[in-house]
Scaffold this motif. Structure first.
Motif, mmCIF file in Angstrom:
data_model
loop_
_atom_site.group_PDB
_atom_site.id
_atom_site.type_symbol
_atom_site.label_atom_id
_atom_site.label_comp_id
_atom_site.label_asym_id
_atom_site.label_seq_id
_atom_site.Cartn_x
_atom_site.Cartn_y
_atom_site.Cartn_z
ATOM 1 N N UNK A 41 0.829 -1.207 0.000
ATOM 2 C CA UNK A 41 0.000 0.000 0.000
ATOM 3 C C UNK A 41 0.861 1.253 0.000
ATOM 4 N N UNK A 42 1.947 1.220 0.759
ATOM 5 C CA UNK A 42 2.850 2.367 0.797
ATOM 6 C C UNK A 42 3.400 2.654 -0.594
ATOM 7 N N UNK A 43 3.793 1.607 -1.294
ATOM 8 C CA UNK A 43 4.338 1.794 -2.635
ATOM 9 C C UNK A 43 3.265 2.313 -3.598
ATOM 10 N N UNK A 44 2.102 1.712 -3.567
ATOM 11 C CA UNK A 44 1.037 2.116 -4.498
ATOM 12 C C UNK A 44 0.644 3.571 -4.273
ATOM 13 N N UNK A 45 0.512 3.967 -3.008
ATOM 14 C CA UNK A 45 0.045 5.327 -2.714
ATOM 15 C C UNK A 45 1.165 6.349 -2.719
ATOM 16 N N UNK A 46 2.324 5.932 -2.228
ATOM 17 C CA UNK A 46 3.406 6.899 -2.051
ATOM 18 C C UNK A 46 4.343 7.011 -3.238
ATOM 19 N N UNK A 47 4.400 5.982 -4.065
ATOM 20 C CA UNK A 47 5.321 6.006 -5.199
ATOM 21 C C UNK A 47 4.611 5.896 -6.548
ATOM 22 N N UNK A 48 3.772 4.866 -6.696
ATOM 23 C CA UNK A 48 3.166 4.646 -8.010
ATOM 24 C C UNK A 48 2.141 5.726 -8.364
ATOM 25 N N UNK A 49 1.237 6.032 -7.430
ATOM 26 C CA UNK A 49 0.202 7.035 -7.732
ATOM 27 C C UNK A 49 0.814 8.392 -8.090
ATOM 28 N N UNK A 61 -7.547 5.546 -6.307
ATOM 29 C CA UNK A 61 -7.033 4.474 -5.453
ATOM 30 C C UNK A 61 -8.147 3.986 -4.543
ATOM 31 N N UNK A 62 -8.292 2.696 -4.451
ATOM 32 C CA UNK A 62 -9.278 2.155 -3.508
ATOM 33 C C UNK A 62 -8.712 0.913 -2.827
ATOM 34 N N UNK A 63 -8.871 0.864 -1.514
ATOM 35 C CA UNK A 63 -8.384 -0.268 -0.732
ATOM 36 C C UNK A 63 -9.601 -1.079 -0.294
ATOM 37 N N UNK A 64 -9.709 -2.284 -0.786
ATOM 38 C CA UNK A 64 -10.905 -3.082 -0.490
ATOM 39 C C UNK A 64 -10.916 -3.607 0.943
ATOM 40 N N UNK A 65 -9.803 -3.438 1.629
ATOM 41 C CA UNK A 65 -9.769 -3.817 3.039
ATOM 42 C C UNK A 65 -10.045 -2.626 3.950
ATOM 43 N N UNK A 66 -10.227 -1.439 3.325
ATOM 44 C CA UNK A 66 -10.391 -0.235 4.132
ATOM 45 C C UNK A 66 -11.572 -0.421 5.082
ATOM 46 N N UNK A 67 -12.604 -1.071 4.605
ATOM 47 C CA UNK A 67 -13.765 -1.337 5.435
ATOM 48 C C UNK A 67 -14.360 -2.663 4.974
ATOM 49 N N UNK A 143 -6.484 -0.814 -7.380
ATOM 50 C CA UNK A 143 -7.312 -1.531 -6.403
ATOM 51 C C UNK A 143 -6.406 -2.349 -5.491
ATOM 52 N N UNK A 144 -6.340 -1.930 -4.242
ATOM 53 C CA UNK A 144 -5.503 -2.600 -3.252
ATOM 54 C C UNK A 144 -6.324 -3.728 -2.617
ATOM 55 N N UNK A 145 -5.680 -4.846 -2.375
ATOM 56 C CA UNK A 145 -6.355 -6.047 -1.853
ATOM 57 C C UNK A 145 -7.512 -6.460 -2.774
ATOM 58 N N UNK A 146 -7.185 -6.534 -4.057
ATOM 59 C CA UNK A 146 -8.202 -6.805 -5.079
ATOM 60 C C UNK A 146 -8.854 -8.180 -4.924
ATOM 61 N N UNK A 147 -8.128 -9.128 -4.340
ATOM 62 C CA UNK A 147 -8.703 -10.470 -4.177
ATOM 63 C C UNK A 147 -9.988 -10.428 -3.363
ATOM 64 N N UNK A 148 -10.117 -9.375 -2.545
ATOM 65 C CA UNK A 148 -11.303 -9.264 -1.705
ATOM 66 C C UNK A 148 -12.569 -9.069 -2.545
#
Ligand code: ATP
Ligand code: MG
Length: 395
Positions: A41-49, A61-67, A143-148
């Motif tokens: 997540x750090x890489x996706x948000x802090x470097x890639x985005x 950006x969306x984190x499917x584990x956020x909630x 999409x972070x934690x896309x498997x969710x």
């Protein structure tokens, strides 16, 4: 807290996503897997985005584990709607200022301004296309934690819609929609790409490289700058400790803080203490898995054992599996009993088992596979209680 940036890696991925690198298939979707707590997540948000934004790309950006109580499909839709809203907000404001009531975005899609901010009525495909046109730039959806997404039907539908949006919006030489999906378990991500019915059939899962020598060099320099008495820091020693911490920066940095603290009472070099801390952490992780396992009912243990043994080939109720349970438990197990065991493995907190909307199962934490493998090879499987009880007594 330190932040180490992986700029070069981000740049490479930006090129690949835009279809600018000769090889590779990232413009069809980039699927990145790396173990838990290794900095995805750090890489996706802090470097890639930021790298994508610098290159003129609109990033969602969306984190499917956020909630985890919310449906993954809804979370995806909302993230897109929110980005769309901020662009339409601008268009709408401008339109209002000059006295125009209806808004036409880039001359293609009519947007009903009264519906701005609501995704319903607007399909995901339309929403993405509108966003791309309103922003007048390519869109990257991360999409972070896309498997969710695969754990609910709405999530599966969203994934299929994204695939369709990609196919409609991208042409050879012109990438308007980039998709990046990450997850902590390669086997689970595989379900997005592996069989003909999977939404992203044909794509490959890449391993996001762990933080490595550059990160260690960075940390070593920080220590040397702050503690001239410790120059030169043993980089190879730090590297070994970091690997033993499973390349997880959080645990590594916490241990660094502890061994370097004036309160640690240590004298001499800190590197050996750090390696000791790494081994302690490893032992602690394993002890946790062992006590989780030993705390299960015999049927649950047998089902989990089968799952660890079979990995992606696991089928909970086939004849082979039922024979396996009977052999381990010394009595037959019905499909219903196996089902009940799986359900309770899934309902525990933290859950030990993951289930997709299609009824596929996997262990929640992929690290368990390594634990199982090491014990198996060391002749220490299955774990036994201290008193030497056989784990498969009566229920
Ligand atoms: N590049 C980095 N530099 C310094 N610390 C980092 C870096 N990347 C990650 N970390 C630290 O490691 C921890 C885990 O990072 P992050 O949440 O990004 O990992 P993750 O793989 O997404 O974890 P999870 O599997 O829980 O989603 C955080 O405490 C974060 O601060
Ligand atoms: Mg994460």
């Amino acid at each position: 807290m330190i932040a180490f940036h992986r700029t070069a890696l981000a740049q490479q991925l930006v090129q690949a996503l835009q279809g600018r690198s000769l090889m590779g298939d990232a413009h069809n979707g980039l699927f990145l897997a790396a173990p838990r707590r290794t900095g995805k997540s750090t890489f996706l948000q802090g470097d890639l985005a930021p790298a994508l934004q610098q290159d003129g790309v609109e990033v969602v950006y969306v984190d499917l584990w956020a909630d985890t109580r919310r449906d993954p499909g809804t979370l995806i839709a909302e993230a897109i709607a929110q980005a769309l809203q901020s662009h339409l907000g601008l268009v709408a404001r401008t339109a209002k200022k000059v006295g125009v009531k209806s808004v036409k975005v880039a001359g293609a899609l009519d947007i009903d301004t009264s519906k701005i901010g609501q995704i319903d009525g607007l399909t995901l495909v339309d929403a993405l296309r509108s966003l791309q046109q309103a922003a007048d730039r390519p869109v990257a959806l991360i999409i972070d934690e896309a498997q969710h997404a695969l754990t609910s039907e709405a999530g599966e539908v969203a994934m299929t819609a994204l695939k369709s949006a990609r196919d409609q919006m991208n042409k050879p030489g012109q990438v308007k929609l980039m998709l990046v999906m990450s997850g902590s378990d390669r086997d689970k991500l595989l379900r997005l790409v592996v069989n003909a019915g999977a939404p992203f059939y044909g794509s490959q899962i890449q391993a996001l490289p762990p933080l490595d020598t550059d990160f260690i060099a960075h940390v070593a320099e920080l220590v040397e700058a702050q503690r001239p008495d410790l120059v030169p820091v043993d980089r190879a020693g730090l590297q070994l400790a970091f690997a033993a911490f499973g390349h997880r920066p959080q645990f590594f940095m916490a241990a660094m803080g502890a061994v370097l603290s004036p309160l640690s009472g240590g004298s001499g070099r800190f590197e050996p203490a750090l390696q000791q801390a790494a081994q302690d952490q490893q032992a602690q992780d394993e002890a946790q898995m062992e006590s989780d396992y030993l705390g299960l009912k015999p049927t649950e243990q047998a089902v989990l054992w089968r799952m660890l043994d079979q990995g992606p080939r696991f089928r909970p109720y086939d004849a082979e599996a039922l024979r396996f349970y009977r052999e381990k438990l010394g009595r037959p197990i019905s499909v219903q009993q196996a089902q009940k065991a799986l359900e309770s493995l899934r309902q525990r907190t933290p859950a030990l088992v993951w289930k997709s909307a299609r009824g596929e199962y996997a262990v929640e934490d992929a690290a368990m596979h390594r634990w199982f493998q090491v014990r198996l090879e060391g002749g220490k499987w299955p774990p036994a209680t201290e008193q030497g009880d056989l784990p498969f007594d009566d229920e």
